[in-house]
Design an enzyme around this catalytic site. Structure first.
Site, short mmCIF file in Angstrom:
data_model
loop_
_atom_site.label_atom_id
_atom_site.label_comp_id
_atom_site.label_asym_id
_atom_site.label_seq_id
_atom_site.Cartn_x
_atom_site.Cartn_y
_atom_site.Cartn_z
CD GLU A 150 -20.07 -9.96 68.92
OE1 GLU A 150 -20.91 -9.39 68.52
OE2 GLU A 150 -20.30 -11.10 69.47
CD GLU A 249 -25.92 -10.81 67.70
OE1 GLU A 249 -25.30 -11.72 67.84
OE2 GLU A 249 -25.45 -9.76 68.31
#
Length: 277
Positions: A150, A249
């Site tokens: 990520e 998120e």
């Protein structure tokens, strides 16, 4: 076109609730079928697995451990001299993933060492990352797990994070050459670093194993004020045939459940069985 599947990121959602078991229950009650937790390691594995099962949720993503937060560590994958600690953390993550039936682990790259020049250490850090990724790929393959990379933006969130653009992550994935290593697209980070979301999503979608969403710049709900048009982005993912989960998120701007109106309206439009929640 199949509707997108959403997971509740319990490191961010339901902050009013004290622990993961309570947050799992709340996510199940809100209609989620899946959840993700960055760092589940403060809870015993079996208790967490039981709580998820009772809530009717499957866990779809966890992260490798941070390392030593007091030393300013934010993952260890690319940090020179910390290979042994990365491998230990990976083993712990795999134990949790197996107990939780969780198919994906975000392999955190970590930060450029304090005081070091990013350009000067980039080559060494990439070499360490590749060494660790090849090791991780083998370990994960034995358990039929996927590792994710990520990029995290270095403009706002973490100025010293090593992996900060999708282009950098894709180049490292290509060098690693492992089919069970994929790209994790957090749209919040991608927008801040590079923008150009339509072209980047189309280009990198074949590599993407997990998506996360939050509005920019406030990191609130997708329908909170900001610069991203999420109905358009969701349609883009659907049109591209994205099969993975979309992790919520974001930082709730108020009560988490009340802030899920955007998701309930998506479910209503797509005739989702949980739309009535």
């Amino acid at each position: 076109m199949a509707p997108l599947r959403f997971s509740a990121n319990l490191s961010w959602l339901f902050p009013e609730l004290p622990g993961l078991p309570e947050r799992l229950r709340a996510a199940g009650s809100a209609g989620f079928e899946a959840a993700e937790v960055a760092f589940p390691y403060s809870e015993p594995r079996e208790a967490l697995a039981r709580a998820a099962q009772e809530a009717g949720l499957r866990l779809v993503l966890i992260n490798t451990p941070l390392g030593d937060p007091e030393m300013g560590e934010m993952g260890l994958g690319a940090v020179p001299g910390r290979q042994a600690a990365f491998r230990e953390g990976l083993e712990q993550a795999v134990l949790y993933a197996k107990a939780l039936g969780c198919p994906r682990i975000h392999l955190m790259a970590g930060r450029v060492p304090q005081g070091a020049d990013r350009a000067a250490v980039r080559g060494e850090m990439e070499a360490v990352f590749l060494e660790n990724l090849r090791h991780a790929s083998g370990v994960l393959a034995q358990e039929n797990l996927v590792g994710l990379l990520e990029p995290i933006n270095t403009r706002i969130t973490d100025p010293r994070y090593f992996l900060d653009t999708p282009q950098q992550a894709a180049a490292i994935l290509q060098k690693a050459g492992s089919p069970n290593l994929q790209l994790q697209m957090d749209i919040f980070h991608w927008q801040i670093m590079d923008g150009n979301l339509t072209a980047n999503i189309r280009e990198f979608l074949p590599l993407i194993g997990h998506v996360q969403v939050a509005q920019v710049p406030g990191r609130g709900e997708p329908d909170s004020p900001g610069e991203l048009n999420f109905p358009y982005l969701f349609q883009l993912l659907e049109d591209g045939g994205y099969q993975g989960f979309v992790g919520c998120e974001y930082r709730p701007q108020g009560d988490t459940s009340e802030g899920l109106a955007w998701l309930r309206s998506y479910w209503d439009r797509r005739g989702h069985p949980r739309a009535g929640h």
